[in-house]
Design a protein around this motif. Sequence first.
Motif, PDB file in Angstrom:
ATOM      1  N   HIS A 253       0.864  -1.288  -0.103  1.00  0.00           N
ATOM      2  CA  HIS A 253      -0.004   0.035   0.197  1.00  0.00           C
ATOM      3  C   HIS A 253       1.139   1.176   0.032  1.00  0.00           C
ATOM      4  CE1 HIS A 253      -4.226  -1.273   0.105  1.00  0.00           C
ATOM      5  NE2 HIS A 253      -3.792  -2.405   0.915  1.00  0.00           N
ATOM      6  N   GLN A 254       2.220   1.172   0.656  1.00  0.00           N
ATOM      7  CA  GLN A 254       2.959   2.391   0.436  1.00  0.00           C
ATOM      8  C   GLN A 254       3.543   2.671  -0.879  1.00  0.00           C
ATOM      9  OE1 GLN A 254       5.950   3.229   3.448  1.00  0.00           O
ATOM     10  NE2 GLN A 254       5.012   1.941   4.859  1.00  0.00           N
ATOM     11  N   ILE A 255       3.967   1.440  -1.445  1.00  0.00           N
ATOM     12  CA  ILE A 255       4.265   1.688  -2.938  1.00  0.00           C
ATOM     13  C   ILE A 255       3.037   1.989  -3.873  1.00  0.00           C
ATOM     14  CG2 ILE A 255       5.122   0.426  -4.942  1.00  0.00           C
ATOM     15  CD1 ILE A 255       7.484   0.861  -2.499  1.00  0.00           C
ATOM     16  N   SER A 256       2.007   1.597  -3.756  1.00  0.00           N
ATOM     17  CA  SER A 256       1.082   1.858  -4.547  1.00  0.00           C
ATOM     18  C   SER A 256       0.499   3.530  -4.308  1.00  0.00           C
ATOM     19  CB  SER A 256      -0.145   0.965  -4.346  1.00  0.00           C
ATOM     20  OG  SER A 256      -0.885   0.988  -3.151  1.00  0.00           O
ATOM     21  N   ARG A 257       0.465   3.921  -3.187  1.00  0.00           N
ATOM     22  CA  ARG A 257       0.383   5.307  -3.046  1.00  0.00           C
ATOM     23  C   ARG A 257       1.167   6.063  -3.461  1.00  0.00           C
ATOM     24  NH1 ARG A 257      -3.516   8.095  -3.191  1.00  0.00           N
ATOM     25  NH2 ARG A 257      -4.577   6.657  -2.193  1.00  0.00           N
ATOM     26  N   PHE A 258       2.483   5.793  -3.567  1.00  0.00           N
ATOM     27  CA  PHE A 258       3.680   6.742  -4.000  1.00  0.00           C
ATOM     28  C   PHE A 258       3.425   6.549  -5.430  1.00  0.00           C
ATOM     29  CE2 PHE A 258       7.463   6.069  -6.547  1.00  0.00           C
ATOM     30  CZ  PHE A 258       8.128   7.229  -6.310  1.00  0.00           C
ATOM     31  N   LEU A 259       3.076   5.568  -6.194  1.00  0.00           N
ATOM     32  CA  LEU A 259       2.954   5.705  -7.824  1.00  0.00           C
ATOM     33  C   LEU A 259       1.672   6.341  -7.990  1.00  0.00           C
ATOM     34  CD1 LEU A 259       3.468   1.567  -8.272  1.00  0.00           C
ATOM     35  CD2 LEU A 259       5.088   3.599  -8.957  1.00  0.00           C
ATOM     36  N   TYR A 300      -7.111   0.609  -7.667  1.00  0.00           N
ATOM     37  CA  TYR A 300      -8.469   1.129  -7.038  1.00  0.00           C
ATOM     38  C   TYR A 300      -7.923   2.587  -6.569  1.00  0.00           C
ATOM     39  CZ  TYR A 300      -7.185   0.314  -2.084  1.00  0.00           C
ATOM     40  OH  TYR A 300      -6.652   0.079  -0.919  1.00  0.00           O
ATOM     41  N   LYS A 301      -6.816   2.696  -6.055  1.00  0.00           N
ATOM     42  CA  LYS A 301      -6.148   4.027  -5.726  1.00  0.00           C
ATOM     43  C   LYS A 301      -6.302   4.942  -6.894  1.00  0.00           C
ATOM     44  CE  LYS A 301      -3.230   2.980  -1.658  1.00  0.00           C
ATOM     45  NZ  LYS A 301      -3.428   1.598  -1.609  1.00  0.00           N
ATOM     46  N   ALA A 302      -5.738   4.503  -8.121  1.00  0.00           N
ATOM     47  CA  ALA A 302      -5.907   5.336  -9.239  1.00  0.00           C
ATOM     48  C   ALA A 302      -7.123   5.758  -9.584  1.00  0.00           C
ATOM     49  CB  ALA A 302      -5.147   4.639 -10.343  1.00  0.00           C
ATOM     50  N   SER A 304      -9.676   6.292  -7.923  1.00  0.00           N
ATOM     51  CA  SER A 304     -10.565   7.108  -7.226  1.00  0.00           C
ATOM     52  C   SER A 304      -9.735   8.540  -7.171  1.00  0.00           C
ATOM     53  CB  SER A 304     -10.526   6.908  -5.649  1.00  0.00           C
ATOM     54  OG  SER A 304      -9.128   6.561  -5.064  1.00  0.00           O
ATOM     55  N   ALA A 305      -8.424   8.472  -7.826  1.00  0.00           N
ATOM     56  CA  ALA A 305      -7.678   9.721  -7.731  1.00  0.00           C
ATOM     57  C   ALA A 305      -7.913  10.341  -9.338  1.00  0.00           C
ATOM     58  CB  ALA A 305      -6.245   9.393  -7.458  1.00  0.00           C
ATOM     59  N   GLY A 306      -8.495   9.676 -10.225  1.00  0.00           N
ATOM     60  CA  GLY A 306      -8.215  10.217 -11.692  1.00  0.00           C
ATOM     61  C   GLY A 306      -7.325  10.025 -12.402  1.00  0.00           C
ATOM     62  N   LYS A 307      -6.601   8.931 -12.087  1.00  0.00           N
ATOM     63  CA  LYS A 307      -5.397   8.272 -12.634  1.00  0.00           C
ATOM     64  C   LYS A 307      -5.663   6.874 -13.488  1.00  0.00           C
ATOM     65  CE  LYS A 307      -3.086  11.693 -10.367  1.00  0.00           C
ATOM     66  NZ  LYS A 307      -2.089  11.071  -9.579  1.00  0.00           N
ATOM     67  N   ILE A 308      -4.917   6.536 -14.181  1.00  0.00           N
ATOM     68  CA  ILE A 308      -4.907   5.221 -15.117  1.00  0.00           C
ATOM     69  C   ILE A 308      -3.916   4.146 -14.861  1.00  0.00           C
ATOM     70  CG2 ILE A 308      -5.188   4.490 -17.660  1.00  0.00           C
ATOM     71  CD1 ILE A 308      -6.064   7.489 -18.414  1.00  0.00           C
ATOM     72  N   VAL A 309      -4.480   2.927 -14.840  1.00  0.00           N
ATOM     73  CA  VAL A 309      -3.679   1.928 -14.758  1.00  0.00           C
ATOM     74  C   VAL A 309      -4.338   0.867 -15.812  1.00  0.00           C
ATOM     75  CG1 VAL A 309      -3.105  -0.184 -13.325  1.00  0.00           C
ATOM     76  CG2 VAL A 309      -3.410   2.098 -11.984  1.00  0.00           C
TER      77      VAL A 309
END
Length: 374
Positions: A253-259, A300-302, A304-309
């Motif tokens: 979760h720390q790495i995913s948040r950073f990305l 799922y973080k992306a 909700s933040a308007g990013k693309i994976v």
Amino acid sequence: MRKTYKFRIYPTKPQIRQMERSLEVCRHVYNRTLAERKQVYEETGKTLSKYTLNNLLPQWKADNPEYNEVFSQTLQEVQERVDLAFKHFFRRVKNGEKPGYPRFKGKGWYDSFTYPQMGFKLKDDHIYLSKIGDVYVKFHRQIEGNIKRVTVRRTSCTKWYVSLIIEPEDIPTPIVDLNKVIGIDVGLSSFLTMSDGDNVSNPRFFKAEEKELARVQRKLSQTVKGTTDRQKAIKVVQRVHERISNKRYDFAHQISRFLVDKYSFIAFEDLNIKNMIRDPQYSKSIADVSWNMLITATKYKAESAGKIVVLVNPYNTSQMCSKCGLIVKKTINNRIHKCDSCGLALDRDYNAAINILRLGLQSVGIKSVEARRL
């Protein structure tokens, strides 16, 4: 899109007893529902629907007054789990996979119950749960959105958690900033290598705890079954496993948040981890890195933040030269990519990450972008 917030809860002793009873009632309803479906199918060849089984609950409650200790919708959700288990069973049969017929739950093997629509309410630093009362919650972050579903879970170490399923009110429209795009190659020597040349080392949590785990498991094997010493030894082994799991979860979760905070577009390989983990030489290492946990958390973080994976086909990402496109065959032990055609020489994972970014951008209609350091 829905998000899940997970918080530690600290119930009182009477509340713990009530939650333990709730788990037992849910287990009984699960087993009874499974037995009912199995019996009717064997006798008539027909499958009972979830709604038919829901209609049997009032009579079951009349026959078993202890069922009234659990919120009615929670018992309906238990029957929904049985229905879902059968759906997965039939899907696996259809796909030619190992079927895995739904099994009865033994004592202690049912560890969660759910409030699917109502029966819960937040109150400052407590959550009200129907039939249980106000339970203290350690809220470590702010909740944004409407709560749609609540699940209470007991871990193997008898810690209690509540998961809140949230429907966010506003979801940003995804926008690709070509200055903030990244391709990521996951691996074992490095946890991940990025197309800008950076990498994150593999923490190897299981390997770090392996000696301690072996020590406590030896102690467990020396105890006599059915004794209190054995129960204590089991708890110690469970704590070590939980510590490894918590470290792995926190790291992902720390790495995913950073990305997600740094990049607007993230490309991963679409790996078949189930097949990869069958390799006896690397199965333990692959299980330890938990690539799937990282990718799921990032997705799922992306969102909700308007990013693309995006996930791309991993075929030849390590073999193809990222500069000229020539296929340069390598074994898994060849850690350097050397292209005789264009002269490019760099780390094989770095080369793969550049290819992953290119394929990811192509999948959303963007032809190319310079991703490597000059």
